[in-house]
Design a protein around this motif. Structure first.
Motif, PDB file in Angstrom:
ATOM      1  N   MET A  59      -6.363   1.406 -59.470  1.00 45.42           N
ATOM      2  CA  MET A  59      -7.805   1.684 -59.493  1.00 45.42           C
ATOM      3  C   MET A  59      -8.550   0.811 -58.493  1.00 45.42           C
ATOM      4  N   LEU A 104      -8.291   2.433 -55.205  1.00 43.05           N
ATOM      5  CA  LEU A 104      -9.188   3.592 -55.180  1.00 43.05           C
ATOM      6  C   LEU A 104     -10.639   3.132 -55.009  1.00 43.05           C
ATOM      7  N   PRO A 113      -3.380   6.245 -55.005  1.00 42.31           N
ATOM      8  CA  PRO A 113      -4.741   5.724 -55.224  1.00 42.31           C
ATOM      9  C   PRO A 113      -5.652   5.839 -54.007  1.00 42.31           C
ATOM     10  N   ARG A 114      -5.096   5.602 -52.827  1.00 38.30           N
ATOM     11  CA  ARG A 114      -5.913   5.672 -51.612  1.00 38.30           C
ATOM     12  C   ARG A 114      -6.379   7.120 -51.374  1.00 38.30           C
ATOM     13  N   LEU A 146     -12.279  11.590 -53.902  1.00 33.11           N
ATOM     14  CA  LEU A 146     -13.528  11.379 -54.647  1.00 33.11           C
ATOM     15  C   LEU A 146     -14.687  11.140 -53.678  1.00 33.11           C
ATOM     16  N   ALA A 147     -14.449  10.339 -52.635  1.00 38.38           N
ATOM     17  CA  ALA A 147     -15.507  10.039 -51.665  1.00 38.38           C
ATOM     18  C   ALA A 147     -15.997  11.324 -50.999  1.00 38.38           C
ATOM     19  N   HIS A 198     -20.217   3.442 -51.368  1.00 36.59           N
ATOM     20  CA  HIS A 198     -20.577   3.856 -52.729  1.00 36.59           C
ATOM     21  C   HIS A 198     -20.663   2.637 -53.646  1.00 36.59           C
ATOM     22  N   ALA A 234     -14.240  13.000 -63.297  1.00 39.15           N
ATOM     23  CA  ALA A 234     -15.203  13.347 -62.246  1.00 39.15           C
ATOM     24  C   ALA A 234     -15.427  14.862 -62.236  1.00 39.15           C
ATOM     25  N   SER A 246     -15.959  14.339 -52.170  1.00 39.30           N
ATOM     26  CA  SER A 246     -16.747  15.193 -53.062  1.00 39.30           C
ATOM     27  C   SER A 246     -18.137  14.598 -53.309  1.00 39.30           C
ATOM     28  N   LEU A 247     -18.274  13.277 -53.073  1.00 45.72           N
ATOM     29  CA  LEU A 247     -19.571  12.639 -53.275  1.00 45.72           C
ATOM     30  C   LEU A 247     -20.495  12.831 -52.075  1.00 45.72           C
ATOM     31  N   GLY A 248     -19.898  12.983 -50.891  1.00 43.27           N
ATOM     32  CA  GLY A 248     -20.706  13.064 -49.681  1.00 43.27           C
ATOM     33  C   GLY A 248     -21.254  11.696 -49.311  1.00 43.27           C
ATOM     34  N   GLU A 283      -4.964   5.758 -64.606  1.00 41.96           N
ATOM     35  CA  GLU A 283      -6.423   5.715 -64.455  1.00 41.96           C
ATOM     36  C   GLU A 283      -6.899   6.504 -63.236  1.00 41.96           C
ATOM     37  N   VAL A 284      -6.144   6.460 -62.124  1.00 43.25           N
ATOM     38  CA  VAL A 284      -6.620   7.172 -60.927  1.00 43.25           C
ATOM     39  C   VAL A 284      -6.627   8.690 -61.155  1.00 43.25           C
ATOM     40  N   GLY A 333      -9.004   8.045 -53.751  1.00 42.31           N
ATOM     41  CA  GLY A 333     -10.296   7.485 -53.359  1.00 42.31           C
ATOM     42  C   GLY A 333     -10.967   8.355 -52.307  1.00 42.31           C
ATOM     43  N   VAL A 334     -10.174   8.800 -51.334  1.00 38.93           N
ATOM     44  CA  VAL A 334     -10.715   9.650 -50.269  1.00 38.93           C
ATOM     45  C   VAL A 334     -11.217  10.976 -50.856  1.00 38.93           C
ATOM     46  N   VAL A 360     -11.597   2.002 -51.504  1.00 41.55           N
ATOM     47  CA  VAL A 360     -11.869   3.119 -50.582  1.00 41.55           C
ATOM     48  C   VAL A 360     -13.327   3.570 -50.744  1.00 41.55           C
ATOM     49  N   LEU A 361     -13.770   3.689 -52.005  1.00 38.08           N
ATOM     50  CA  LEU A 361     -15.148   4.129 -52.250  1.00 38.08           C
ATOM     51  C   LEU A 361     -16.158   3.094 -51.755  1.00 38.08           C
ATOM     52  N   VAL A 395     -16.565   6.601 -63.231  1.00 36.91           N
ATOM     53  CA  VAL A 395     -17.284   7.873 -63.224  1.00 36.91           C
ATOM     54  C   VAL A 395     -18.744   7.671 -63.632  1.00 36.91           C
ATOM     55  N   ALA A 424     -11.310   4.409 -65.640  1.00 38.86           N
ATOM     56  CA  ALA A 424     -11.848   5.658 -65.117  1.00 38.86           C
ATOM     57  C   ALA A 424     -13.262   5.923 -65.636  1.00 38.86           C
ATOM     58  N   ARG A 441      -6.981  10.044 -64.311  1.00 39.65           N
ATOM     59  CA  ARG A 441      -8.062  10.243 -65.275  1.00 39.65           C
ATOM     60  C   ARG A 441      -9.418  10.249 -64.568  1.00 39.65           C
ATOM     61  N   ALA A 442      -9.559   9.387 -63.555  1.00 43.08           N
ATOM     62  CA  ALA A 442     -10.824   9.329 -62.820  1.00 43.08           C
ATOM     63  C   ALA A 442     -11.141  10.701 -62.223  1.00 43.08           C
TER      64      ALA A 442
END
Ligand SMILES: Nc1ncnc2c1ncn2[C@@H]1O[C@H](COP(=O)(O)OP(=O)(O)OP(=O)(O)O)[C@@H](O)[C@H]1O
Ligand SMILES: Nc1ncnc2c1ncn2[C@@H]1O[C@H](COP(=O)(O)OP(=O)(O)OP(=O)(O)O)[C@@H](O)[C@H]1O
Ligand SMILES: [Mg+2]
Ligand SMILES: [Mg+2]
Lengths: 271, 276
Positions: A240, A243, B261-262, B268-269, A252, B247, B271-273, B239-240, B265-266, A246-247, A265, A261, B242-243
């Protein structure tokens, strides 16, 4: 307070020391995490805390008592509970409840209270109903829970946990972390050995051993904030955390210590 | 060629009042070239399943066979290698090198010491440093690696590992995952773990056990569709993963699922814009 003062350990027949010049302390009500690579000396430090082994150089004090002083060994062991890495090593009873009762019985706890303590400890680790099970007939995760129950029933002032969640599933892991939090709140000092950074996000301090020496001491937040350093220290980053980084790199707003998680979220898609 | 359990069940202390039904009517199969992850909560029967597959226990119902014969038979000797969850109980030799060399020697290897050295190196232990040591004074993670090396050195047709990454440091985890995944080229591999994170992205199939029964058997990519069922058996997806599921529930437009995980992350990023 448990105080390791400039401690060195050389095992018999070994030419390289397992620990060199280690100084660290665990105060009442403090949760100290200890990390480090395989063979870095974590379990050696754990065994020093309750006089299972003695330092070759330097000293270990528990509430002022020197663990090398033979006359205080029992006092030290009643104050410092140790859950060893391999639960096998400490199972003594022929059935689970005897095993858990063994420690407090030796402290002279009266029978009525003993019953309460044993049942409470078994329940805290999720082994309700296993009272009469033979320990060697348990699964490995169940044995690990039993070993934790044995230490809890002693109601020690300090608890040393050597990889207490290594054999546990997610639920078991959450149970153990909840136990650690509530012990800390009641003033117990905790030394918690683990390979999982995610387990120690809310610890008070973190120390990292490398080849027998302490190479980092600070807060878990310091570690989470610098993934590069964590990697250089040979510690695995929680997936995590990778992850989350990266965000964060992309601007973000997620706290670096996010390991669940749900909280991730909630930060990004608030309800 | 396959290692198979058909309707297999196992009860400990079957004829006593302490009887524990650890496994019930389990159908399971692994073929050479396949890596199967077995997940399940504490006490769900994972280690019992491995003991049956390795022929250490005989099923109390149903049957188990390795390439057509019972794994308990002499003829099946050496075809299944098992790494115990508690590696210390597996050692017996005076030195690490002798312990790891025992399997290949017993199976008629031309150079058991070379096989042992190679296996120790694969799990990240220097054979010159650890080879001469006693296996009984190792640290927890060192002991697990030696036990895994012992199984790798056998080059068995089926490799079964019980919690192979528990207690390993970051490098040890990587070394062991790489070594085990590489075995798939010549063997059928079964990895038992309560924490499938390390192996999920390499697995061909994930089998979930709950209270002694198989409740799920799917490729990892299908787990997200089955997550309610997976979690109702007391398991938790990484968790990654589940995230990504959570989401999506909050309206994020995600296509597919990433285990890395990387990459997650990409995903999710994207989809967030742009950040607000
Ligand atoms: N009784 C012993 N005799 C000789 N060497 C030992 C003994 N016990 C441990 N060692 C060695 O001392 C070093 C430190 O061991 P220790 O068990 O403290 O490591 P650790 O940090 O707990 O590792 P792990 O993460 O693998 O459990 C290791 O290299 C180990 O092989
Ligand atoms: N030798 C034994 N005698 C009796 N019961 C046993 C024995 N070994 C295991 N059991 C019981 O059988 C059930 C399955 O045990 P098993 O060891 O297969 O679980 P597991 O899924 O490997 O759990 P863990 O994740 O804790 O290792 C458990 O309820 C356990 O208590
Ligand atoms: Mg250790
Ligand atoms: Mg098991």
């Amino acid at each position: 307070m448990i105080e390791f003062q400039d401690v060195g350990v050389v095992y018999a027949g070994s030419d390289s020391p397992a620990l060199t010049g280690v100084s660290l302390s665990v105060a009442p009500g403090q949760w100290v995490a200890l990390l480090g690579a395989n063979g870095s000396g974590k379990s050696t430090l754990a065994r020093l805390a309750n006089a299972l082994i003695l330092p070759t150089t330097g000293a270990v004090h528990v509430d002022g008592m020197d663990t090398r002083d033979e006359s205080v060994v029992w006092d030290v062991r009643s104050r410092v509970g140790l859950v060893q890495q391999s639960p096998e090593n400490q199972i003594v009873g022929t059935i689970a409840e005897e095993d858990v009762a063994f420690g407090p019985e030796n402290l002279g706890i009266p029978t009525a209270e003993l019953r309460t303590r044993v049942d409470a400890a078994l329940s805290a680790v999720g082994l309700d109903g296993f009272q009469r099970r033979e320990p060697h007939l348990l699964s490995e995760g169940q044995k690990q829970r039993l070993a934790i129950a044995g230490a809890l029933a002693m109601r020690p002032a300090y608890l040393v946990l050597d990889e207490p969640t290594a054999m546990l599933d997610g639920t078991g892991r959450a149970d153990v972390l909840a136990i650690v939090r509530s012990l800390r709140a009641s003033g117990v000092g905790i030394l918690h050995i683990t390979h999982h950074l995610a387990d120690i996000a809310s610890a008070d301090r973190a120390a990292v051993l490398d080849s027998g020496a302490i190479v980092f001491e600070g807060t878990p937040a310091d570690l989470f904030a610098d993934p590069g350093r964590v990697r250089r220290l040979g510690i695995g980053l929680p997936p995590m955390t990778t992850l989350v980084s990266v965000l964060r790199e992309r601007g973000h707003a997620v706290p670096a210590t996010t390991v669940e998680a749900e909280s991730l979220v909630e930060s990004l898609w608030p309800s | 060629m396959a290692l198979v359990a058909q309707g297999a069940g196992y009860a400990y202390a079957a004829d006593t009042r302490f009887r524990v039904d650890a496994l019930r009517e389990v159908d399971f199969e692994v073929v050479p070239g396949e890596l199967v992850v077995v997940a399940g909560t504490t006490g769900s029967g994972k280690s019992t399943l491995l003991r049956l597959l390795a022929g250490l226990l005989e099923p109390t119902e149903g049957l188990v066979s390795v390439d057509g014969i019972a794994p308990t038979l002499r003829a099946a000797r050496g075809s299944v290698a098992l790494v115990f969850q508690n590696p210390e109980t597996q050692f017996f030799a005076e030195t690490v090198l002798a312990d790891v060399a025992f399997g290949p020697r017993n199976l008629g290897s031309a150079d058991p010491h070379a096989a042992a050295r190679e296996a120790l190196t694969a799990v990240g232990l220097d054979p010159d440093v650890f080879g001469p040591r006693s296996p009984f004074t190792l640290s927890g993670g060192e002991a697990r690696r030696v036990a895994i090396a012992g199984a790798l050195a056998m080059k068995a047709g089926y490799l079964l590992l019980d919690e192979p990454t528990a207690g390993l440091d970051a490098r040890g985890c990587r070394d062991v995952v790489d070594a085990v995944v590489a075995e798939r080229d010549r063997a059928g591999v079964v990895v038992v773990t309560h924490d499938p994170e390390d192996f999920l992205c390499h697995a061909d199939r994930v089998v979930a056990l709950s209270a002694g029964s198989v409740v799920i058997s799917v490729p990892p990519s299908e787990l997200t569709h089955r997550h309610a069922q997976y979690e109702s058996s007391g398991l938790r997806l990484p968790e990654v993963v589940r995230a990504q599921i959570l989401a999506r529930q909050r309206g994020a437009a995600l296509t597919g699922v990433e285990f890395d995980p990387r990459a997650a992350g990409v995903l999710l990023a994207e989809s967030l814009g742009a950040p607000r």
